[in-house]
Motif scaffolding. Structure first.
Motif, mmCIF file in Angstrom:
data_model
loop_
_atom_site.group_PDB
_atom_site.id
_atom_site.type_symbol
_atom_site.label_atom_id
_atom_site.label_comp_id
_atom_site.label_asym_id
_atom_site.label_seq_id
_atom_site.Cartn_x
_atom_site.Cartn_y
_atom_site.Cartn_z
ATOM 1 N N ARG A 190 4.492 8.744 -9.283
ATOM 2 C CA ARG A 190 4.230 8.012 -8.174
ATOM 3 C C ARG A 190 3.583 6.547 -8.348
ATOM 4 N N PHE A 191 4.484 5.737 -7.872
ATOM 5 C CA PHE A 191 4.196 4.257 -8.091
ATOM 6 C C PHE A 191 3.569 3.493 -6.614
ATOM 7 N N LEU A 192 2.646 2.428 -7.109
ATOM 8 C CA LEU A 192 2.137 1.563 -6.209
ATOM 9 C C LEU A 192 1.183 2.325 -5.386
ATOM 10 N N GLN A 193 0.501 3.361 -6.232
ATOM 11 C CA GLN A 193 -0.666 4.213 -5.611
ATOM 12 C C GLN A 193 -1.948 4.000 -6.258
ATOM 13 N N ALA A 194 -3.142 3.710 -5.713
ATOM 14 C CA ALA A 194 -4.279 3.320 -6.282
ATOM 15 C C ALA A 194 -5.251 4.347 -5.924
ATOM 16 N N PRO A 195 -5.917 5.182 -6.901
ATOM 17 C CA PRO A 195 -6.925 6.085 -6.306
ATOM 18 C C PRO A 195 -8.225 5.279 -6.187
ATOM 19 N N MET B 65 -6.086 7.969 -2.062
ATOM 20 C CA MET B 65 -5.630 6.874 -2.680
ATOM 21 C C MET B 65 -5.102 5.954 -1.726
ATOM 22 N N VAL B 66 -4.694 4.674 -1.987
ATOM 23 C CA VAL B 66 -4.590 3.440 -1.128
ATOM 24 C C VAL B 66 -3.037 3.095 -1.575
ATOM 25 N N ARG B 67 -2.128 2.795 -0.701
ATOM 26 C CA ARG B 67 -0.950 2.357 -0.992
ATOM 27 C C ARG B 67 -1.151 0.806 -1.635
ATOM 28 N N THR B 68 -0.609 0.319 -2.700
ATOM 29 C CA THR B 68 -0.533 -1.123 -2.926
ATOM 30 C C THR B 68 0.791 -1.695 -2.912
ATOM 31 N N GLU B 69 0.823 -2.974 -2.791
ATOM 32 C CA GLU B 69 1.798 -4.053 -2.744
ATOM 33 C C GLU B 69 1.906 -5.168 -3.603
ATOM 34 N N TYR B 70 2.707 -5.551 -3.996
ATOM 35 C CA TYR B 70 2.967 -6.938 -4.657
ATOM 36 C C TYR B 70 2.378 -8.085 -4.131
ATOM 37 N N ALA C 89 -4.431 -3.851 -2.346
ATOM 38 C CA ALA C 89 -4.227 -2.796 -1.613
ATOM 39 C C ALA C 89 -3.890 -3.108 -0.179
ATOM 40 N N THR C 90 -3.307 -2.171 0.532
ATOM 41 C CA THR C 90 -2.750 -2.151 1.885
ATOM 42 C C THR C 90 -3.794 -1.336 2.701
ATOM 43 N N ASP C 91 -3.448 -1.069 4.079
ATOM 44 C CA ASP C 91 -4.342 -0.242 4.796
ATOM 45 C C ASP C 91 -3.759 1.116 4.925
ATOM 46 N N LYS C 92 -2.903 1.520 4.009
ATOM 47 C CA LYS C 92 -2.348 2.840 4.149
ATOM 48 C C LYS C 92 -2.952 3.747 3.196
#
Length: 557
Positions: A370-375, A389-394, A405-408
């Motif tokens: 899984r990518f773009l996922q930060a615990p 975890m939170v979804r990240t984006e560039y 971090a996004t709000d997801k």
């Protein structure tokens, strides 16, 4: 016909050193060497001499006509590499001896028996009348080659043969089972040797810094790797596999090793040098899915191409990747569209995309990347039950593919969470340490304190430069440090040891320290290999200090 370097490549660069036409790159003197996934043979320049085949310590080089289908990918990558990299002229590196005084009688202590220490010893021993004493706190040598390389990578572990060849030199001695700082001090070593080289590695895991990290069931990758490799510090550890999912935080080679070890057939593992206690625990495991979490994207993944290739060919295991999580950052996407993306990175991304569309096989275990996922939190009361975890984006316009971090947010149920985000060094008693970087401050291996060089004290390997690079980088690193020692000695900067007639061995004996020497290690090595052969594997490791010492003393196991 050309030769092709395949997955087991250890970046040792022995092949490049013997190539008569300079067709193996990157070489140790090229900037890309420190971060290269592997080395590559130019198929257009190769003259089919076979010298590289003989020099390779891990049998990674194969004639083109003998390639199996899965390894043809490495020929394609080599072709692409030399399309992107123009290499002219003779090999850049040299192995000229540093001239020493004709009557030199030099003694060097090396603390740490991993590859970097051995390669420093190798460089020193090329000169006559230099004695090298190698210390390690364990009764066994080889460092992470023995205790870190995954048991199901026996070709990589074959570099032990190279290290054993170095140790066979008449002027090389082992003083194993000796803890510097407890059994003997740094000052006592400095008093007995012209130079002391610390090659103690990086033995602890970086902290995640998130809530729940200390819950039972949240463990360090360093500890887990030591457990399945039979490291005496971790032989008594206990892990629960009575759950269906485990999560590994990180996506480097160590993270993949950990995931693979949990998913492989125990019958296959029983044919490796994995610790018996680990094989038996994994035989009872209910884990059918391991999820690897990466904060950034596929283009920034820390695993190497050979690791991903091997992962995609494992029987009984599906590699699962959500195509939606393979988004590329702006810079990588632009380079790909323009046809200027680095060939090795392009191959890694293409393989991940290929794996993402493979249909699952009913009944297979699953390794999920899984990518773009930060615990953000390890969840549980008395023990781990999930990872939040939170979804990240560039971040648009940011260099180096920064993510935010996004709000997801999501929560992933898991009964075991293993952190594998990198190693860091620990302070060495008696010499300076940089806690921010986890290294000993140095200049080309010469230890310094607040900018002042500490005469006669050196470092090599991960404690010198940080926990990056494998066996090949450590070889170059060890050679650099050894040449610094030799240069300083030749310049008259080291002086003579204060205790010229003394012996550290005698000092340790007076303190009742049980030292394991060459003979003792030979008994351990022979015993482990003999027991391994009896069960069809390369060796059966002895995992307790008392048992190791008993065998070293000649007690039959």
């Amino acid at each position: 016909m050309t030769f092709v370097i395949t997955a087991p490549c250890c970046n040792d660069a022995s092949c490049a050193a013997v190539c008569p036409v300079n067709c193996i790159h990157p070489t140790p003197d090229e900037p890309e060497f420190a971060t290269a996934d592997m080395l590559y043979i130019d198929p257009d320049s190769c003259v089919d001499c076979g010298l590289c085949l003989v020099a390779c310590p891990v049998s990674a080089i194969v004639p083109e006509h003998q390639l199996v289908e899965r390894d043809r990918r490495f020929l394609e990558v080599s072709v692409d590499y030399y399309r992107d990299h123009r290499v002219d002229g003779p090999a850049a590196f040299t192995d000229d001896l540093i001239p020493l005084p004709p009557d030199h009688q030099m003694r060097v202590a090396i603390v740490g028996a991993g590859p970097a220490g051995f390669y420093a010893a190798e460089e020193l021993l090329r000169h006559g009348r230099i004695r090298v004493d190698m210390f390690d706190r364990l009764p066994t040598p080889y460092g992470l080659v023995r205790g870190g390389v995954a048991p199901d990578h026996p070709q990589t572990k074959a570099v032990e043969q190279t290290l054993a060849g170095i140790a066979a030199h008449a002027n090389f001695n082992y003083l194993l089972n000796v803890t510097v700082g407890r059994d003997v001090t740094h000052q006592e070593l400095a008093d007995n040797y012209h130079a002391v080289i610390y090659a103690v590695g990086a033995a602890t895991e970086k902290s995640l810094g998130i809530p729940g990290e200390d819950l039972p069931g949240s463990v360090s990758g360093v500890d887990f790797v030591g457990w399945y490799n039979g490291h005496p510090d971790h032989a008594g550890d206990d892990y629960r596999f009575d759950h269906e999912r485990a999560v590994v935080i990180g996506n480097g080679n160590v993270a993949i090793d950990i995931a693979r070890m949990m998913l492989r057939s125990p019958d296959d593992l029983a044919l490796t040098d994995a610790a018996d206690h680990a094989v038996e625990s994994l035989r009872m495991s209910r884990v059918s899915e391991v999820v690897l979490l990466a904060r950034r994207g596929v283009a920034q993944a820390a695993y190497t191409l050979p690791e991903l290739v091997a992962l995609g060919d494992m029987p009984g295991i599906d590699v699962v990747i959500d195509p939606a999580e393979l988004a590329l950052d702006e810079q990588t996407l632009a380079a790909r569209d323009a046809g200027t993306l680095d060939s090795v990175l392009a191959a890694k991304i293409a393989l991940a995309e290929e794996l993402s569309i493979r249909p699952p096989v009913p009944g297979n275990r699953r390794l999920v990347l899984r990518f773009l996922q930060a615990p953000t939190e390890i969840v549980g009361d008395s023990e781990v039950c999930a990872v939040r975890m939170v979804r990240t984006e560039y971040l648009p316009g940011a260099g180096q593919a920064r993510v935010v971090a996004t709000d997801k947010t999501t929560e992933l149920a898991a009964g075991l969470v293993i952190s594998a985000i990198g190693y860091r060094g620990q302070p060495v008693p008696g010499i300076p340490f940089d806690p921010a970087r986890g290294v000993v401050p140095n200049e080309n291996g010469r230890v310094h304190d607040s900018g002042r060089i500490q005469t006669g004290v050196y470092v090599t390997g991960w404690i010198k430069r940080g926990a990056t690079g494998g066996v090949g980088v450590n070889r170059r690193c060890g050679q650099e440090t050894a040449r610094a020692v030799l240069s300083d000695y030749a310049a008259g900067d080291l002086g003579e040891p204060r205790q010229r007639g003394a012996s550290v061995g005698s000092l340790l004996e007076s303190r009742n320290v049980r030292v394991v020497d060459k003979v003792g290690w030979a008994r351990i090595d022979a015993g482990e290999q003999a027991e391994g052969r009896a069960s069809g594997r390369r060796r059966a490791k002895i995992v307790s200090i008392p048992d190791l010492l008993a065998v070293a003393d000649g007690v039959i196991r």
